[in-house]
Write a protein that holds these residues in place. Structure first.
Motif, PDB file in Angstrom:
ATOM      1  N   PHE A   1     -25.848   9.359 -40.457  1.00  0.00           N
ATOM      2  CA  PHE A   1     -25.016   9.981 -41.489  1.00  0.00           C
ATOM      3  C   PHE A   1     -25.888  10.742 -42.481  1.00  0.00           C
ATOM      4  CE2 PHE A   1     -21.810   9.381 -45.113  1.00  0.00           C
ATOM      5  CZ  PHE A   1     -20.986  10.400 -44.664  1.00  0.00           C
TER       6      PHE A   1
ATOM      7  N   ILE B   1     -19.868   2.932 -41.068  1.00  0.00           N
ATOM      8  CA  ILE B   1     -21.222   3.495 -41.070  1.00  0.00           C
ATOM      9  C   ILE B   1     -22.137   2.425 -41.641  1.00  0.00           C
ATOM     10  CG2 ILE B   1     -22.723   5.327 -41.942  1.00  0.00           C
ATOM     11  CD1 ILE B   1     -20.146   7.020 -42.359  1.00  0.00           C
TER      12      ILE B   1
ATOM     13  N   THR C   1     -15.573   5.248 -43.777  1.00  0.00           N
ATOM     14  CA  THR C   1     -14.912   6.542 -43.915  1.00  0.00           C
ATOM     15  C   THR C   1     -13.444   6.312 -43.612  1.00  0.00           C
ATOM     16  OG1 THR C   1     -16.900   7.652 -43.114  1.00  0.00           O
ATOM     17  CG2 THR C   1     -14.854   8.939 -43.119  1.00  0.00           C
TER      18      THR C   1
ATOM     19  N   PRO D   1     -26.121   8.121 -48.119  1.00  0.00           N
ATOM     20  CA  PRO D   1     -25.713   6.976 -47.312  1.00  0.00           C
ATOM     21  C   PRO D   1     -26.454   5.672 -47.623  1.00  0.00           C
ATOM     22  CG  PRO D   1     -25.989   8.904 -45.940  1.00  0.00           C
ATOM     23  CD  PRO D   1     -26.552   9.241 -47.285  1.00  0.00           C
TER      24      PRO D   1
ATOM     25  N   GLY E   1     -26.426   3.779 -38.205  1.00  0.00           N
ATOM     26  CA  GLY E   1     -25.397   4.776 -38.499  1.00  0.00           C
ATOM     27  C   GLY E   1     -25.635   5.454 -39.839  1.00  0.00           C
ATOM     28  N   ARG E   2     -26.213   4.715 -40.785  1.00  0.00           N
ATOM     29  CA  ARG E   2     -26.533   5.336 -42.086  1.00  0.00           C
ATOM     30  C   ARG E   2     -27.619   6.393 -41.913  1.00  0.00           C
ATOM     31  NH1 ARG E   2     -27.792   1.337 -46.714  1.00  0.00           N
ATOM     32  NH2 ARG E   2     -29.250   0.558 -45.180  1.00  0.00           N
TER      33      ARG E   2
END
Length: 183
Positions: free
Chosen positions: A58, A50, A91, A83, A54-55
């Motif tokens: 998330f 992530i 993860t 995040p 992507g953060r």
């Protein structure tokens, strides 16, 4: 960095900034995770990176999960911001299979060893991180987003980046008397 020095002085860093490990450094971190003890050569782990946008995704996922759980505003805000504690989050999922000689708990422990190995590989290259668990590891929305199967378990989120605070060069070792005995 000497391996023994790295292990006996291990400490997490919760204040992490850019840059995150990338390229060869990230490859080495992932390779270290792949070398965790693995009875039966099952490779019972999966890693979900992530970073970047992507953060943001998330963050939205955790916010929606917190709202679905009817958490208060402070908890929702904390979830939404989690995040952004580090530029990279890995993860780590225990990808478990029924096996006659390797119980599920052992596969979960192997995935946990992968987390430790990856954090130590990060430190050895001048980065650091912190292994976080908590309610999100078992939350249905998070598990679904991470493509977990019924038998899988998120063993944690490894937050990685460049430590903002310089850690003490050594850590005091606790008195081992209460932890060690001879059989």
């Amino acid at each position: 960095m000497d391996a023994l020095e790295l292990l006996v002085n291990r400490r997490s860093a919760s204040r992490l900034a850019e840059p995150a490990p990338q390229g060869d450094a990230l490859t080495q971190i992932l390779r270290a995770g792949m070398r965790a003890p693995d009875h039966g050569a099952l490779q019972p782990w999966r890693f979900v990176l992530i970073e970047g946008e992507g953060r943001d995704r998330f963050s939205s996922l955790l916010e929606q999960a917190a709202l679905a759980d009817k958490m208060d505003e402070k908890a929702v805000d904390k979830a939404k911001n989690a995040p952004f504690r580090a530029p990279l989050i890995i993860t780590v999922i225990a990808h478990c299979e029924a096996h006659p000689k390797v119980p599920v708990w052992e596969q979960e422990m192997s995935a946990g060893c992968a987390v430790m190995a990856m954090q130590m590989a990060a430190v050895a290259q001048g980065y650091n991180g912190i292994w976080r668990t908590g309610a999100w590891t078992g939350h249905p929305q998070v598990r679904e987003a991470m493509a977990c199967r019924e038998q899988d378990k998120i063993v944690g989120f490894l937050y990685l980046g460049t430590p903002q605070l310089k850690a003490a060069p050594t850590v005091a070792t606790p008195d081992m008397t209460n932890f060690v005995r001879h059989f």
